[in-house]
Write an enzyme that holds these catalytic residues in place. Sequence first.
Site, PDB file in Angstrom:
ATOM      1  N   ASP A  57       0.847  -1.176   0.000  1.00  0.00           N
ATOM      2  CA  ASP A  57       0.000   0.000   0.000  1.00  0.00           C
ATOM      3  C   ASP A  57       0.890   1.236   0.000  1.00  0.00           C
ATOM      4  OD1 ASP A  57       1.041  -0.085   2.521  1.00  0.00           O
ATOM      5  OD2 ASP A  57      -0.857   0.161   3.580  1.00  0.00           O
ATOM      6  N   ASP A 110      -1.481  -3.964   6.444  1.00  0.00           N
ATOM      7  CA  ASP A 110      -1.670  -3.888   7.891  1.00  0.00           C
ATOM      8  C   ASP A 110      -3.104  -3.612   8.296  1.00  0.00           C
ATOM      9  OD1 ASP A 110      -1.933  -1.314   7.023  1.00  0.00           O
ATOM     10  OD2 ASP A 110      -0.561  -0.414   8.472  1.00  0.00           O
ATOM     11  N   ASN A 167      31.643 -39.747  10.478  1.00  0.00           N
ATOM     12  CA  ASN A 167      30.412 -38.977  10.342  1.00  0.00           C
ATOM     13  C   ASN A 167      30.373 -37.819  11.338  1.00  0.00           C
ATOM     14  OD1 ASN A 167      27.729 -38.552   9.327  1.00  0.00           O
ATOM     15  ND2 ASN A 167      26.946 -39.420  11.222  1.00  0.00           N
ATOM     16  N   ASP A 185      30.530 -33.811  10.295  1.00  0.00           N
ATOM     17  CA  ASP A 185      29.355 -32.996  10.625  1.00  0.00           C
ATOM     18  C   ASP A 185      29.735 -31.738  11.396  1.00  0.00           C
ATOM     19  OD1 ASP A 185      27.346 -34.365   9.396  1.00  0.00           O
ATOM     20  OD2 ASP A 185      26.807 -35.578  11.141  1.00  0.00           O
TER      21      ASP A 185
END
Length: 883
Positions: free
Chosen positions: A371, A632, A725, A729
């Site tokens: 707007d 709004d 792993n 990680d």
Amino acid sequence: MDIAGFTVPLTKGDGRRRRQGVAHTGLFVLSPTTGFVVAQFLSMSQNPLTFWSLSATEMPQQLQTAKDGLTSGEAGQRLSRYGSNLLKPAKRSDVFTLLFAQFKSPLILILFFATGLSFFLHDAVDAFIILAIVLVSGLLGFWQERGASNAVEKLLSIVRIKASVLRDGSAKEIPVEEIVPGDIVILNAGDIVPGDCLVQESKDLFVDEAMMTGETFPVEKVVAVLPAETPMGQRTNALWMGTHVVSGGGKALVITTGKETECGKLSERLKLRPQETEFERGIRRFGYFLMEVTLVMVVAIFAINVYLARPVLDSFLFSLALAVGLTPQLLPAIISINLAHGAKRMAEEKVIVKKLASIENFGSMNVICSDKTGTLTEGIVHLQSALDADGAASDKVLLYAYLNAFYETGFKNPIDDAIRSHRQFDLTGYPRVDEIPYDFLRKRLSILVSHTDTHLMVTKGALQNVLAVCSGVETGKQTIVDIAGMRDSIQKHFEEFSNQGCRTLGVAYKNVGARTSIHKDDETGMTFLGFLVLFDPPKPNIIDVIRQLKNLGVSLRVITGDNHLVAANVSRQMGLSEAKIITGPDLGHLSDDALLHRVMDVEVFAEIEPNQKERIILALRKAGNVVGYMGDGINDASALHAADVGISVDSAVDVAKEAADIVLLEKDLGVLVQGVREGRITFANTLKYVFMATSANFGNMFSMAGISLFLPFLPLLPKQILLTNLLTDFPEMTIATDNVDNEMVDYPRRWDIKVIRKFMMIFGLVSSVFDYITFGLLLLVFHATQDQFRTGWFLESVCSAAFIVLVIRSRRPFFRSKPSKYLFVATIATIIVTLILPFTPLGVIFGFSSLPISFLLLVGVIVMGYIISAEITKMIFYKMVKL
């Protein structure tokens, strides 16, 4: 117990009560001292309470609610009894829930079982090591997710929806989830109804019930007693949870909350879930794809090892550990952490993310609809002048406008603030009598005041809507003439003011004699008094902000209710001198197909009715855009839902803030620019992890499957796979903090699973090539023993995976893109630990052995070759695809 309760005055020995033919049975609570019934709890699912058939005075008595509401103590007890006012219980994020979530993966549970079996049948030391690694990995994920969860909860608390209730005899704002049966809520335009309620007081109370009844137009709500069999759409004295007030105000008694409301029952029956975003859907599909491939490979590897007569338990543990190491089990956690970290960063730019998954759409957005007032303009409306019908300054017009604005009690707005602050009058001789609140259909507000021996109705609103109820005009000479002869003159003044970029309202009045109340039907036969000329200048930096959005690949569309002359003037001031404009009436004559072909050419939509906003949004989406809508107001909810990204502000009405995915703490497109950048940074970091995890997983799978066919022993022990792993990680879990190159945020990007699958295949194969080079050196050159082979591959696998993070994280050569300090430190620390580990007592426990220095040097050469190859592959890949 999830049931509704209220006190029922019963005679001694009575076990039930019948009212208007409806049996109310349930659980009775007796006073321990008198033996009388003090409360009855009705099972709403079995015997629905037809509260609309009870009076507005009787129902509070049954709910033990005083005229001035509940006390805080009573409300606290009822909250404990009924639970939070939520359709779906809040997702628990306490310590134990999050900790347990780290270990509920089926693969992890099977691994626990297998290591327990190994403890009794095989090697207790290995079993303890495997369990320790799994626990450490889970605790690491728990620590990260706990921090992310806390951060998100703090951010969401900033933009919680609140309701006004009577507590302890006065009005208080409390979170909607704390509303309980028996509360008396105060409702005004823009408020969301927080439960199923019975109207206690109303004044032109109109509610949008489309979500419950499908009724397009707002429904007026009044105090009444209706038959029990009245259909939902005709229960004019009842309010339903989730609907919202369009205009007027009133008070209502909350009867049921949460799941016991009609909305709650509907959601339970339909098992309603939030719509899955494109990003969530892509992640889910890709996770399934990767798991399917992994499981097929793991089953094949297990079968091969058993066929080659290796120990069945060792082969099972090996395959299971491989599955844990290769499946993207941390993918959901890493993405949640990354999105939460991104949401926290966006909050620093005054952008609160309500739904984490919307960050992807926010970053992909290429059209933003907004707007005008307060977003593109300063939002502080100034009253430039109050003029009579002839265009001359008029104190009478200003006084009448002040009366109207001063006594207005409905939805607060900047226009009334501007009138009240422009000049103050002594209203001692003008006491307020009644009011007809503003609504978006009439676009007028009327106030009834008493003056001397008569009552005066003063109306202000959109000029055309005020003129529509006028039959006469008061001229500057204070004579009243027929409006027909003045229409052209009034229109000429209106166009003159509009061409100056000013908004023009009309003021009218009517003498209603001795009447003390007014209704909408009374807005007729009025006398037009004059004009209110207001202006709201564009923000000083708006031209630069629009340019920044354009540079980010986001085009602006202005949607305003102002007339096309005002819209054209303001658009010129914003640098949109050649903007194409289409008006609401013109839009109404276009078919959906015609609008689809024109919508991308139009930059300003003027004179737009509330119901046309959603149509514009849908047309833009059908044209292939990711559309954001910033609103709004009460009439913005449907457009916010229709957009890919609904954006509101913290000062918005409840219904707009609830519908939004993202809430800005300031109504400023400049804030939005920074939010878009942060959203794209978050999306870019998420894709980095997806690239890293998937390419590494596929490469290790391919290498493991191939080498298993030729070795007389397991390539890696289960505990070694899990350790690999865990170490790989560790750096990837810091990816949320990483820096992002400018070219990764300069235009919208969207999730493309096909491109990611290609990336996985290409970089996975590149990784496997260097794995096989390592295998060849270990077996053919160094003639490595079983332990040396496993040690050599462990070193090469972890070091290459750690270094490749620095390559994959950027499209630039790795030495031209600086990683974050956390990612860099985590990567270097991982490599150091990996190189030292085989030479420590802990390395012996894990089954590693020392290797000659010459091999370590060759590992360095292999890793360097891998980095160079990955850089060349990356350059070719990004030339081939666009992501």
